[in-house]
Scaffold this motif. Structure first.
Motif, PDB file in Angstrom:
ATOM      1  N   ILE A   3       0.832  -1.193   0.000  1.00  0.00           N
ATOM      2  CA  ILE A   3       0.000   0.000   0.000  1.00  0.00           C
ATOM      3  C   ILE A   3       0.875   1.254   0.000  1.00  0.00           C
ATOM      4  N   ASN A   4       1.981   1.184   0.733  1.00  0.00           N
ATOM      5  CA  ASN A   4       2.887   2.324   0.890  1.00  0.00           C
ATOM      6  C   ASN A   4       4.216   2.027   0.179  1.00  0.00           C
ATOM      7  N   GLU A   5       4.662   2.956  -0.640  1.00  0.00           N
ATOM      8  CA  GLU A   5       5.938   2.750  -1.321  1.00  0.00           C
ATOM      9  C   GLU A   5       7.101   2.810  -0.332  1.00  0.00           C
ATOM     10  N   LEU A  26       9.061  15.865   4.173  1.00  0.00           N
ATOM     11  CA  LEU A  26       7.887  16.126   3.341  1.00  0.00           C
ATOM     12  C   LEU A  26       8.265  16.937   2.103  1.00  0.00           C
ATOM     13  N   GLY A  27       9.304  17.760   2.224  1.00  0.00           N
ATOM     14  CA  GLY A  27       9.770  18.528   1.072  1.00  0.00           C
ATOM     15  C   GLY A  27      10.552  17.698   0.072  1.00  0.00           C
ATOM     16  N   GLN A  28      11.097  16.560   0.518  1.00  0.00           N
ATOM     17  CA  GLN A  28      11.889  15.704  -0.380  1.00  0.00           C
ATOM     18  C   GLN A  28      11.045  14.591  -0.994  1.00  0.00           C
ATOM     19  N   LEU A  29       9.988  14.180  -0.302  1.00  0.00           N
ATOM     20  CA  LEU A  29       9.212  13.014  -0.726  1.00  0.00           C
ATOM     21  C   LEU A  29       8.238  13.377  -1.841  1.00  0.00           C
ATOM     22  N   PRO A  30       8.321  12.703  -2.984  1.00  0.00           N
ATOM     23  CA  PRO A  30       7.376  12.986  -4.076  1.00  0.00           C
ATOM     24  C   PRO A  30       6.076  12.200  -3.899  1.00  0.00           C
ATOM     25  N   GLY A  31       5.025  12.691  -4.522  1.00  0.00           N
ATOM     26  CA  GLY A  31       3.767  11.956  -4.551  1.00  0.00           C
ATOM     27  C   GLY A  31       2.879  12.241  -3.357  1.00  0.00           C
ATOM     28  N   ASP A  32       1.800  11.457  -3.255  1.00  0.00           N
ATOM     29  CA  ASP A  32       0.819  11.617  -2.188  1.00  0.00           C
ATOM     30  C   ASP A  32       1.200  10.747  -0.996  1.00  0.00           C
ATOM     31  N   GLY A  33       0.921  11.258   0.191  1.00  0.00           N
ATOM     32  CA  GLY A  33       1.211  10.492   1.392  1.00  0.00           C
ATOM     33  C   GLY A  33       0.811  11.275   2.614  1.00  0.00           C
ATOM     34  N   CYS A  34       1.354  10.894   3.773  1.00  0.00           N
ATOM     35  CA  CYS A  34       0.943  11.577   4.992  1.00  0.00           C
ATOM     36  C   CYS A  34       2.001  11.480   6.079  1.00  0.00           C
ATOM     37  N   ARG A  65      -8.910   7.442   9.167  1.00  0.00           N
ATOM     38  CA  ARG A  65      -9.185   7.124  10.575  1.00  0.00           C
ATOM     39  C   ARG A  65     -10.562   6.489  10.728  1.00  0.00           C
ATOM     40  N   ALA A  66     -11.515   6.955   9.951  1.00  0.00           N
ATOM     41  CA  ALA A  66     -12.889   6.460  10.087  1.00  0.00           C
ATOM     42  C   ALA A  66     -13.079   5.074   9.487  1.00  0.00           C
ATOM     43  N   GLU A  67     -12.184   4.690   8.561  1.00  0.00           N
ATOM     44  CA  GLU A  67     -12.344   3.399   7.880  1.00  0.00           C
ATOM     45  C   GLU A  67     -11.068   2.567   8.044  1.00  0.00           C
ATOM     46  N   PRO A  68     -10.797   2.109   9.262  1.00  0.00           N
ATOM     47  CA  PRO A  68      -9.587   1.307   9.479  1.00  0.00           C
ATOM     48  C   PRO A  68      -9.628   0.027   8.653  1.00  0.00           C
ATOM     49  N   GLY A  69      -8.464  -0.367   8.185  1.00  0.00           N
ATOM     50  CA  GLY A  69      -8.405  -1.571   7.352  1.00  0.00           C
ATOM     51  C   GLY A  69      -8.587  -1.294   5.885  1.00  0.00           C
ATOM     52  N   ARG A  70      -8.812  -0.021   5.506  1.00  0.00           N
ATOM     53  CA  ARG A  70      -8.975   0.338   4.098  1.00  0.00           C
ATOM     54  C   ARG A  70      -8.052   1.508   3.740  1.00  0.00           C
ATOM     55  N   PRO A  71      -6.754   1.358   3.970  1.00  0.00           N
ATOM     56  CA  PRO A  71      -5.844   2.469   3.685  1.00  0.00           C
ATOM     57  C   PRO A  71      -5.716   2.735   2.190  1.00  0.00           C
ATOM     58  N   ALA A  72      -5.639   4.023   1.850  1.00  0.00           N
ATOM     59  CA  ALA A  72      -5.439   4.409   0.456  1.00  0.00           C
ATOM     60  C   ALA A  72      -3.978   4.199   0.073  1.00  0.00           C
ATOM     61  N   PRO A  73      -3.688   3.884  -1.181  1.00  0.00           N
ATOM     62  CA  PRO A  73      -2.291   3.769  -1.631  1.00  0.00           C
ATOM     63  C   PRO A  73      -1.545   5.090  -1.418  1.00  0.00           C
ATOM     64  N   ASP A  99       0.394  -4.606   9.219  1.00  0.00           N
ATOM     65  CA  ASP A  99      -0.321  -4.548   7.942  1.00  0.00           C
ATOM     66  C   ASP A  99      -1.795  -4.243   8.124  1.00  0.00           C
ATOM     67  N   GLY A 100      -2.360  -4.701   9.231  1.00  0.00           N
ATOM     68  CA  GLY A 100      -3.755  -4.388   9.503  1.00  0.00           C
ATOM     69  C   GLY A 100      -3.974  -2.932   9.843  1.00  0.00           C
ATOM     70  N   TRP A 101      -2.972  -2.302  10.413  1.00  0.00           N
ATOM     71  CA  TRP A 101      -3.091  -0.888  10.782  1.00  0.00           C
ATOM     72  C   TRP A 101      -2.879   0.042   9.597  1.00  0.00           C
ATOM     73  N   VAL A 102      -1.804  -0.162   8.839  1.00  0.00           N
ATOM     74  CA  VAL A 102      -1.416   0.820   7.821  1.00  0.00           C
ATOM     75  C   VAL A 102      -1.277   0.226   6.424  1.00  0.00           C
ATOM     76  N   GLY A 103      -1.415  -1.091   6.289  1.00  0.00           N
ATOM     77  CA  GLY A 103      -1.177  -1.738   5.012  1.00  0.00           C
ATOM     78  C   GLY A 103       0.292  -2.086   4.843  1.00  0.00           C
ATOM     79  N   ALA A 104       0.572  -2.978   3.920  1.00  0.00           N
ATOM     80  CA  ALA A 104       1.954  -3.403   3.676  1.00  0.00           C
ATOM     81  C   ALA A 104       2.749  -2.272   3.018  1.00  0.00           C
ATOM     82  N   SER A 105       4.043  -2.253   3.293  1.00  0.00           N
ATOM     83  CA  SER A 105       4.935  -1.242   2.723  1.00  0.00           C
ATOM     84  C   SER A 105       6.032  -1.922   1.917  1.00  0.00           C
ATOM     85  N   ALA A 106       6.323  -1.366   0.744  1.00  0.00           N
ATOM     86  CA  ALA A 106       7.397  -1.918  -0.086  1.00  0.00           C
ATOM     87  C   ALA A 106       8.742  -1.763   0.597  1.00  0.00           C
ATOM     88  N   ARG A 107       8.914  -0.673   1.341  1.00  0.00           N
ATOM     89  CA  ARG A 107      10.154  -0.424   2.066  1.00  0.00           C
ATOM     90  C   ARG A 107       9.822   0.216   3.400  1.00  0.00           C
TER      91      ARG A 107
END
Length: 275
Positions: A3-5, A26-34, A65-73, A99-107
């Motif tokens: 889910i997370n790069e 946050l200034g170095q990281l490209p793309g969408d995230g949090c 936060r409202a929909e745990p278990g359904r993290p956006a990419p 993985d249940g909290w935040v989804g799997a991460s590639a790195r």
């Protein structure tokens, strides 16, 4: 599928510069995230973060936060833990639930930010004695004790960090562009140094630095961050925070800090008397 790069789990003492590092990341990281601020160990970072200070870039944190278990990419996920026991932040239970909290991460990268205790504790004491949601002075003493655990991790005497352990010494990070560039390279990020002169606004009321507030926003490198200890160098409570062990660990990590010699010698002498 991940889910997370890239995911960075950040541990740091409060007022250690970790928010400045996060702002810069946050200034170095490209793309969408949090960036999820001040999370609670052993709980989902989305559920336990302090939402008003957390940042979503193209991401709806309220929905997450409202929909745990359904993290956006996400291209990136940062979550930080302030002043917490490293054994709790990097515990096996959090690994099992990850993985249940935040989804799997590639790195995944575990990052510890550490600032020299002379200035870190001075900034905490300034906060404790200030007028904006002051913390208890006892929490400054707790931070002094916890610094020892963080320093031992940096020195390799403990092994709590699990995934690509990465250490950021704030003193070097703020002073050396080459140090920041090397960190970006290690993380596989394009180095722009964007955000380095911004004052991080996260905090109880987004008031910025303990001493200067937001007065240096846009020119943060001009702040006297290596001189904060001079404000309270003669204060008995402040001086009492330092013992021989803390001084020894601090100097092994950061080397001697000019101007702190008297307090360091006082702490060493007190240790010899007790022994």
């Amino acid at each position: 599928m991940p889910i997370n790069e890239i995911e960075l789990r950040i541990a740091a003492l409060r007022r250690s510069g970790s928010h400045a590092v996060a702002q810069w990341l946050l200034g170095q990281l490209p793309g969408d995230g949090c960036f999820l601020d001040n999370c609670t160990p052993g709980e989902s970072p989305f559920a336990s973060c302090y939402l008003p200070d957390s940042v979503g870039v193209g991401i709806d944190l309220v929905r997450e936060r409202a929909e745990p278990g359904r993290p956006a990419p996400k291209a990136f996920l940062l979550h930080n833990y302030e002043g917490k026991d490293l054994a709790r932040v990097f515990c096996a239970e959090a690994e099992a639930a990850h993985d249940g909290w935040v989804g799997a991460s590639a790195r995944r990268v575990d990052l510890l930010v550490l600032r020299d205790p002379w200035n870190n504790l001075a900034s905490l004491l300034r906060w404790a004695r200030g007028g904006v949601h002051p913390i208890a002075e006892a929490s400054v003493a707790t931070a002094a004790r916890r610094f020892k655990d963080y320093a031992r991790e940096v020195l390799g005497e403990t092994r709590f960090l699990r995934h690509e352990p990465t250490f950021v010494l704030f003193n070097r990070w703020i002073a050396e562009p080459e140090y920041r560039e090397a960190l970006a390279v290690r993380l596989g990020l394009p180095f722009t140094d964007a955000g380095i002169d911004e004052v991080a606004r996260w905090g109880p009321t987004a008031w910025g630095d303990s001493f200067d507030g937001l007065a240096f926003d846009g020119r943060a490198r001009e702040m006297a961050l290596a001189e904060r200890f001079r404000w309270c160098a003669g204060d008995p409570f402040y001086r009492g925070l330092f013992d021989a062990e803390l001084v020894e660990l601090a100097e092994r990590v950061f080397g001697p800090i000019p101007g702190t010699e008297e307090i360091a010698e006082e702490a060493r002498a007190a240790g010899l008397r007790r022994s």
